[in-house]
Design a protein around this motif. Structure first.
Motif, PDB file in Angstrom:
ATOM      1  N   SER A 112       0.951  -1.260   0.022  1.00  0.00           N
ATOM      2  CA  SER A 112       0.111  -0.037   0.064  1.00  0.00           C
ATOM      3  C   SER A 112       0.752   1.060  -0.074  1.00  0.00           C
ATOM      4  N   GLY A 113       0.220   2.560  -0.333  1.00  0.00           N
ATOM      5  CA  GLY A 113       0.937   3.456  -0.203  1.00  0.00           C
ATOM      6  C   GLY A 113       1.578   3.961   1.154  1.00  0.00           C
ATOM      7  N   THR A 114       0.617   3.427   2.265  1.00  0.00           N
ATOM      8  CA  THR A 114       0.829   3.522   3.596  1.00  0.00           C
ATOM      9  C   THR A 114       2.312   2.715   3.858  1.00  0.00           C
ATOM     10  N   THR A 135      -2.540  16.915   5.429  1.00  0.00           N
ATOM     11  CA  THR A 135      -2.107  15.312   4.407  1.00  0.00           C
ATOM     12  C   THR A 135      -3.092  14.315   4.961  1.00  0.00           C
ATOM     13  N   PHE A 136      -3.106  13.093   4.218  1.00  0.00           N
ATOM     14  CA  PHE A 136      -3.612  12.075   4.408  1.00  0.00           C
ATOM     15  C   PHE A 136      -3.356  11.533   5.720  1.00  0.00           C
ATOM     16  N   ALA A 182      -2.095   8.624   6.787  1.00  0.00           N
ATOM     17  CA  ALA A 182      -0.850   7.945   6.666  1.00  0.00           C
ATOM     18  C   ALA A 182       0.290   8.405   6.984  1.00  0.00           C
ATOM     19  N   ASP A 229       6.495  12.096   0.107  1.00  0.00           N
ATOM     20  CA  ASP A 229       5.196  11.410   0.030  1.00  0.00           C
ATOM     21  C   ASP A 229       4.348  11.876  -1.323  1.00  0.00           C
ATOM     22  N   ALA A 278       2.319   9.966  -3.066  1.00  0.00           N
ATOM     23  CA  ALA A 278       1.214   8.993  -3.206  1.00  0.00           C
ATOM     24  C   ALA A 278       0.210   9.543  -4.202  1.00  0.00           C
ATOM     25  N   GLN A 279      -0.127  10.998  -4.297  1.00  0.00           N
ATOM     26  CA  GLN A 279      -0.997  11.561  -4.999  1.00  0.00           C
ATOM     27  C   GLN A 279      -0.180  12.283  -6.277  1.00  0.00           C
ATOM     28  N   SER A 287       1.352   5.683  -3.830  1.00  0.00           N
ATOM     29  CA  SER A 287       0.100   4.742  -3.626  1.00  0.00           C
ATOM     30  C   SER A 287      -0.540   4.335  -4.935  1.00  0.00           C
ATOM     31  N   LYS A 331      -6.254   6.980  -7.236  1.00  0.00           N
ATOM     32  CA  LYS A 331      -4.959   7.693  -7.731  1.00  0.00           C
ATOM     33  C   LYS A 331      -4.785   7.699  -9.060  1.00  0.00           C
TER      34      LYS A 331
HETATM   35  C1  LIG Z   1      -0.808  11.978   0.817  1.00  0.00           C
HETATM   36  C2  LIG Z   1      -0.979  10.538   0.964  1.00  0.00           C
HETATM   37  N1  LIG Z   1      -0.323   9.776   1.604  1.00  0.00           N
HETATM   38  C3  LIG Z   1      -0.341   8.327   1.650  1.00  0.00           C
HETATM   39  C4  LIG Z   1      -1.471   7.767   1.386  1.00  0.00           C
HETATM   40  C5  LIG Z   1      -1.627   6.485   1.615  1.00  0.00           C
HETATM   41  O1  LIG Z   1      -1.767   5.497   0.614  1.00  0.00           O
HETATM   42  P1  LIG Z   1      -2.757   4.112   0.543  1.00  0.00           P
HETATM   43  O2  LIG Z   1      -4.093   4.452   0.830  1.00  0.00           O
HETATM   44  O3  LIG Z   1      -2.522   3.516  -0.354  1.00  0.00           O
HETATM   45  O4  LIG Z   1      -2.126   3.279   1.873  1.00  0.00           O
HETATM   46  C6  LIG Z   1      -2.223   8.484   0.691  1.00  0.00           C
HETATM   47  C7  LIG Z   1      -3.597   7.809  -0.025  1.00  0.00           C
HETATM   48  O5  LIG Z   1      -4.768   8.033   0.232  1.00  0.00           O
HETATM   49  C8  LIG Z   1      -2.079   9.642   0.412  1.00  0.00           C
HETATM   50  O6  LIG Z   1      -3.130  10.550  -0.359  1.00  0.00           O
END
Ligand SMILES: Cc1ncc(COP(=O)(O)O)c(C=O)c1O
Length: 381
Positions: A59-61, A85-86, A88, A164, A166-167, A188, A193
């Motif tokens: 995963s992105g996390t 931010t998200f 994660a 990061d 991810a986006q 991610s 995405k």
């Molecule tokens: C900025 C950001 N970081 C980390 C993540 C984590 O990715 P994932 O949902 O694949 O675990 C996301 C995804 O939503 C994100 O938008």
């Protein structure tokens, strides 16, 4: 008219046969874990992002967590990032019992404000500063953070840099690809995405062979060879089915990103023409940035009423993110309070994500902007 925030079915219609053919091959092979598709995708993503190495993860996390682990971040270490931010981003720091140290964002790009970064670092007590180990600049919504000063400050304070991204796959900063500038890049493949799988998935990029190898070992419980554990790692593997789907999609990514940018430009123009500049601010793109518009974010007056009104008109929107991380219940122990990060707090109240995806039609965009204009005319403000 109905305009959803995202419509993945339209994208799927265009690639259905290609994707099903590749899925069928994986099923015929019955090799599901770290097989030929993962290996090939890793090479293709490394090439796309101009990084030497890429490692597929679950995963992105995990693509944030594993670099933190590989950098040796542990209990009591401090890692800088933004509260806007998200979850994660900071959640991964906290999961290692390390401490997120927040720095506010720029009001127009929503990315970390490098002018505040050194101030926050200097404000740490000597003992806290000695535990400052890494920084996670987030490239939010599809646009890179201002990396040059961030990298300079990181070097000065010997911080490991985990971008990061991810986006932001495919975005560029001064001609450099997102995920290629720091020690690590985190991507991610969450379905929404720009390069989304048929489930969860992620990728770590790196330029240092030793660090890349450490991620590769960490994603299989820290073992090399199998059943001999050098480190305590985790189970975080990208699976073959996801990799097969992502390889098909990666071929289309440049076209999709071009289409996203065209749609962003069309929104910009429609908002200009609508004559509501005091009510709606369109996104800012820095001249050195190539923005890939994972999200098209506007800043508006009366955000929540507007959102409710748009929902009644059949228009999907989202708020990324309604509560900045320093005010999340689970981070109470960090001791932050309301007012500590005013730019993030204001953004959390005023920003709204509009529908944006490569297949969005001009008529749908006109409808969205027309309804937003209608809302403000109705409010008479
Ligand atoms: C900025 C950001 N970081 C980390 C993540 C984590 O990715 P994932 O949902 O694949 O675990 C996301 C995804 O939503 C994100 O938008």
């Amino acid at each position: 008219m109905k305009v959803s925030l995202l419509n993945l079915k339209l994208q799927y219609q265009g690639i259905r046969d290609e994707v099903l053919k590749e899925i069928e091959k994986v099923c015929d092979n019955q090799s599901f874990i770290l097989g030929e598709n993962v290996k090939a995708l890793e090479q293709e993503i490394a090439h796309y992002c101009n990084a030497k190495f890429a490692i597929g993860v679950a995963s992105g996390t995990d693509a944030i967590l594993l670099p933190l682990m590989a950098a040796g971040i542990g209990a009591g270490d401090r890692v800088v990032t933004t509260p806007y931010t998200f979850f994660a981003t900071a959640g991964s720091i906290a999961r290692l019992n390390a401490i997120p140290v927040f720095v506010d964002i720029e009001p127009d790009t929503y990315n970390i404000d490098h002018e505040k970064l050194e101030y926050v670092i200097k404000k740490q007590s000597a003992s806290h500063r000695s535990r400052l180990k890494a920084i996670i600049p987030v490239h939010l919504y599809g646009q890179c953070a201002d990396m040059e000063p961030i990298l300079k400050i990181s070097k000065k304070y010997k911080l490991t840099v985990i971008e990061d991204a991810a986006q932001t796959i495919g975005a560029e900063y001064n001609g450099k690809m997102a995920g290629s500038m720091g020690d690590f890049g985190s991507f991610s493949f969450y379905p929404s995405k720009n390069l989304g799988g048929f489930g969860d998935g992620g990728m770590v990029t790196a330029n240092n062979e030793r660090l890349a190898e450490k991620i590769r070992i960490m994603r299989v419980h820290g073992s090399k060879p199998k059943y001999y554990h050098k480190f305590v790692g985790i189970n975080s593997r990208l699976d073959e089915l996801q990799a097969a789907v992502l390889r098909v999609k990666l071929k289309h990514l440049p076209t999709w990103e071009k289409n996203r940018m065209e749609r962003a430009k069309r929104y910009d123009k429609l908002f200009q023409d609508a004559g509501i500049p005091d009510m709606v601010s369109a996104p800012t793109v820095r001249p050195y940035n190539h923005h890939v518009f994972n999200q098209y974010i506007i800043r508006v007056k009366r955000r929540d009423s507007l959102r409710e009104y748009l929902a009644k008109q059949g228009i999907g929107t989202e708020i990324y993110y309604p509560v900045p991380l320093h005010l999340q219940q689970c981070f109470k122990y960090l001791g932050y309070k309301r007012g500590d990060f005013p730019v993030s707090e204001k953004a959390a109240k005023e920003t709204l994500a509009l529908p944006i995806y490569p297949e969005l039609t001009p008529e749908e965009q006109e409808y969205v902007v027309d309804k937003i204009g209608g809302f403000y005319r109705k409010c008479n403000i």
